[in-house]
Write a protein that holds these residues in place. Structure first.
Motif, mmCIF file in Angstrom:
data_model
loop_
_atom_site.group_PDB
_atom_site.id
_atom_site.type_symbol
_atom_site.label_atom_id
_atom_site.label_comp_id
_atom_site.label_asym_id
_atom_site.label_seq_id
_atom_site.Cartn_x
_atom_site.Cartn_y
_atom_site.Cartn_z
ATOM 1 N N GLU A 20 3.860 6.535 -29.159
ATOM 2 C CA GLU A 20 4.345 6.455 -27.776
ATOM 3 C C GLU A 20 3.238 6.825 -26.799
ATOM 4 N N MET A 21 2.506 7.898 -27.123
ATOM 5 C CA MET A 21 1.448 8.347 -26.231
ATOM 6 C C MET A 21 0.284 7.359 -26.202
ATOM 7 N N ALA A 22 -0.032 6.776 -27.341
ATOM 8 C CA ALA A 22 -1.101 5.775 -27.370
ATOM 9 C C ALA A 22 -0.733 4.572 -26.516
ATOM 10 N N ARG A 23 0.555 4.178 -26.561
ATOM 11 C CA ARG A 23 1.008 3.058 -25.734
ATOM 12 C C ARG A 23 0.930 3.414 -24.244
ATOM 13 N N LEU A 24 1.339 4.626 -23.895
ATOM 14 C CA LEU A 24 1.252 5.078 -22.502
ATOM 15 C C LEU A 24 -0.196 5.078 -22.025
ATOM 16 N N ILE A 25 -1.103 5.566 -22.863
ATOM 17 C CA ILE A 25 -2.519 5.623 -22.507
ATOM 18 C C ILE A 25 -3.064 4.222 -22.247
ATOM 19 N N ASP A 26 -2.697 3.272 -23.095
ATOM 20 C CA ASP A 26 -3.146 1.896 -22.900
ATOM 21 C C ASP A 26 -2.580 1.310 -21.604
ATOM 22 N N GLU A 27 -1.311 1.542 -21.353
ATOM 23 C CA GLU A 27 -0.682 1.028 -20.129
ATOM 24 C C GLU A 27 -1.343 1.598 -18.882
ATOM 25 N N GLU A 28 -1.679 2.884 -18.927
ATOM 26 C CA GLU A 28 -2.318 3.511 -17.767
ATOM 27 C C GLU A 28 -3.717 2.961 -17.536
ATOM 28 N N HIS A 29 -4.464 2.751 -18.594
ATOM 29 C CA HIS A 29 -5.793 2.161 -18.438
ATOM 30 C C HIS A 29 -5.683 0.756 -17.834
ATOM 31 N N GLY A 43 -9.031 -4.800 -19.907
ATOM 32 C CA GLY A 43 -8.107 -5.024 -21.017
ATOM 33 C C GLY A 43 -7.473 -3.789 -21.604
ATOM 34 N N GLY A 44 -7.314 -2.730 -20.845
ATOM 35 C CA GLY A 44 -6.634 -1.548 -21.357
ATOM 36 C C GLY A 44 -7.568 -0.615 -22.092
ATOM 37 N N SER A 45 -7.019 0.187 -23.000
ATOM 38 C CA SER A 45 -7.818 1.151 -23.760
ATOM 39 C C SER A 45 -8.663 0.421 -24.796
ATOM 40 N N THR A 46 -9.900 0.858 -24.970
ATOM 41 C CA THR A 46 -10.692 0.348 -26.092
ATOM 42 C C THR A 46 -10.256 1.030 -27.390
ATOM 43 N N PHE A 47 -9.707 2.238 -27.279
ATOM 44 C CA PHE A 47 -9.163 2.962 -28.416
ATOM 45 C C PHE A 47 -8.351 4.130 -27.873
ATOM 46 N N ALA A 48 -7.466 4.669 -28.689
ATOM 47 C CA ALA A 48 -6.701 5.863 -28.329
ATOM 48 C C ALA A 48 -6.326 6.602 -29.606
ATOM 49 N N ILE A 49 -6.974 7.722 -29.842
ATOM 50 C CA ILE A 49 -6.650 8.593 -30.972
ATOM 51 C C ILE A 49 -5.751 9.698 -30.430
ATOM 52 N N VAL A 50 -4.550 9.788 -30.957
ATOM 53 C CA VAL A 50 -3.613 10.846 -30.583
ATOM 54 C C VAL A 50 -3.221 11.558 -31.867
#
Length: 378
Positions: free
Chosen positions: A182-191, A198-205
């Motif tokens: 859920e947090m990785a999806r939120l991080i991508d949406e915010e970017h 194109g959003g997050s290049t990566f998100a490690i949670v």
């Protein structure tokens, strides 16, 4: 995509200056040319962004020519994309692009190769030109790309600020029971909302014991209220990366977590203080390890302690020279950009990584983002 940011993208004038410096380097090396593949270096020098595949699409740079080497059926597509003016040499499906490169280069002279070219393309070129006429262009390219211009630093700074804002949003949404996905999806949406490429290049949670794994664990996790949280994420802006890590707890941490967190901040500051023009990169890694040894951790790569290098360069690639690691005696120069992330790993329990980046000026290092101040915030 419409450009809406307060900093300018890299322009053709800067790319022309890069090509001029590349040609000066080729002359010093006594090379007849340099072949760029479908890599970040192609973007760096020409502005052309192209996906890598088994087909050679790149550019040959010589003292007086810039020639794009393009599959015939992709010619119209390449023409439509942003790139510096140059000749275009097309090759058809039954033809060998290595032969085309050889013909353009001529019968004499050494060809330096983009180090990110596939090995298959090296072998094809060696079969036509002979291995003695091929050389490694990596040192030439790396030396040029490692020294960032004011425009590059401005792009990276803005991308870092976007990602720091995303971290703050993620921290505000953290709660017991939330899933890492859920947090990785939120991080991508915010970017994406903030206008990154194109959003997050990566998100490690990571939560709890998974924070001891520098690049996270497989599968999804659910946060318990007393667990350590590690979030490492970044985005791109005109191709330039951000990369920030924060480690925190929702409430006041226990004594051991707080001790390690404060130690991590001390190690970050030690790296920053060691960063001086002319200092060898390895001295910064040593400064971080000295802090940990002073607190009874390590030494070297022993755990609990620092399991990896203390930092890496950043630009069009998320990991690029200069690398802040033992054995790298490369002296720091104005324009160098690198991370400061001497992660402390307590195996099977938790890890603390605080990652910020600096850029070198003639007067010393400058933070892109201010390091975290407390173990409950970002």
């Amino acid at each position: 995509m419409t450009w809406t940011h307060p900093v300018a993208p890299i322009g053709d004038d800067e790319r022309m200056e890069r090509l001029a410096r590349l040609r000066e380097a080729l002359e010093r090396e006594g090379a007849a040319g340099l072949l760029l593949g479908s890599t970040e270096s192609l973007r760096y020098f020409t502005g052309l962004v192209w996906h890598a595949s088994e087909r050679l699409c790149g550019a040959l740079v010589t003292p007086d020519r810039l020639v794009y080497i393009v599959p015939g059926f992709e010619g119209s597509r390449v023409e439509s994309l942003p790139h510096l003016p140059g000749e275009m040499a097309l090759w058809q499906e039954e033809e060998a692009p290595a032969r085309l490169v050889a013909d353009l280069l001529g019968p004499k002279g050494r060809l330096l190769l983009d180090g990110a070219l596939p090995l298959s393309q090296y072998h094809a070129l060696a079969s036509v030109l002979g291995p003695d006429r091929l050389g490694d262009g990596t040192p030439v390219i790396d030396a040029l790309r490692a020294v960032k211009s004011h425009a590059e630093i401005a792009l990276i700074r803005h991308a870092m600020q976007l990602t720091l804002g995303v971290h703050r949003t993620a921290r505000a949404h953290m709660r017991p029971g939330v899933r890492a996905s859920e947090m990785a999806r939120l991080i991508d949406e915010e970017h994406r909302r903030l206008g990154s490429d194109g959003g997050s290049t990566f998100a490690i949670v990571s939560f709890g014991a998974a924070t001891a794994l520098p690049h996270g664990a497989d599968g999804d996790q659910t946060l318990r209220g007393d667990e350590v949280i590690l979030v490492d994420t970044g985005c791109q802006l005109d191709g330039y990366h951000s990369d920030l890590t924060r480690t925190y707890t929702l409430d006041a941490p226990n004594a051991e977590v707080e001790r390690i967190w404060r130690m991590e901040r001390e190690a970050q500051d030690a790296v920053f203080e060691a960063a001086r023009i002319g200092a060898p990169c390895e001295a910064l890694d040593a400064a971080a390890r000295a802090v940990l040894v002073g607190h009874g951790l390590g030494p070297d790569y022993r755990l609990p302690g620092l399991a990896h290098r203390a930092g890496h360069g950043l630009g069009l690639a998320i990991h690029e020279p200069p690398f802040i690691v033992r054995g790298n005696r490369q002296p720091l120069q104005a324009g160098h950009v690198f991370s400061v992330e001497p992660m402390i790993v307590v195996p099977e329990r938790f890890g603390v990584r605080l990652e910020d980046h600096v850029y070198m000026t003639a007067e010393g290092p400058r933070w892109f983002t201010e390091p975290a101040r407390e173990p409950t915030g970002v």
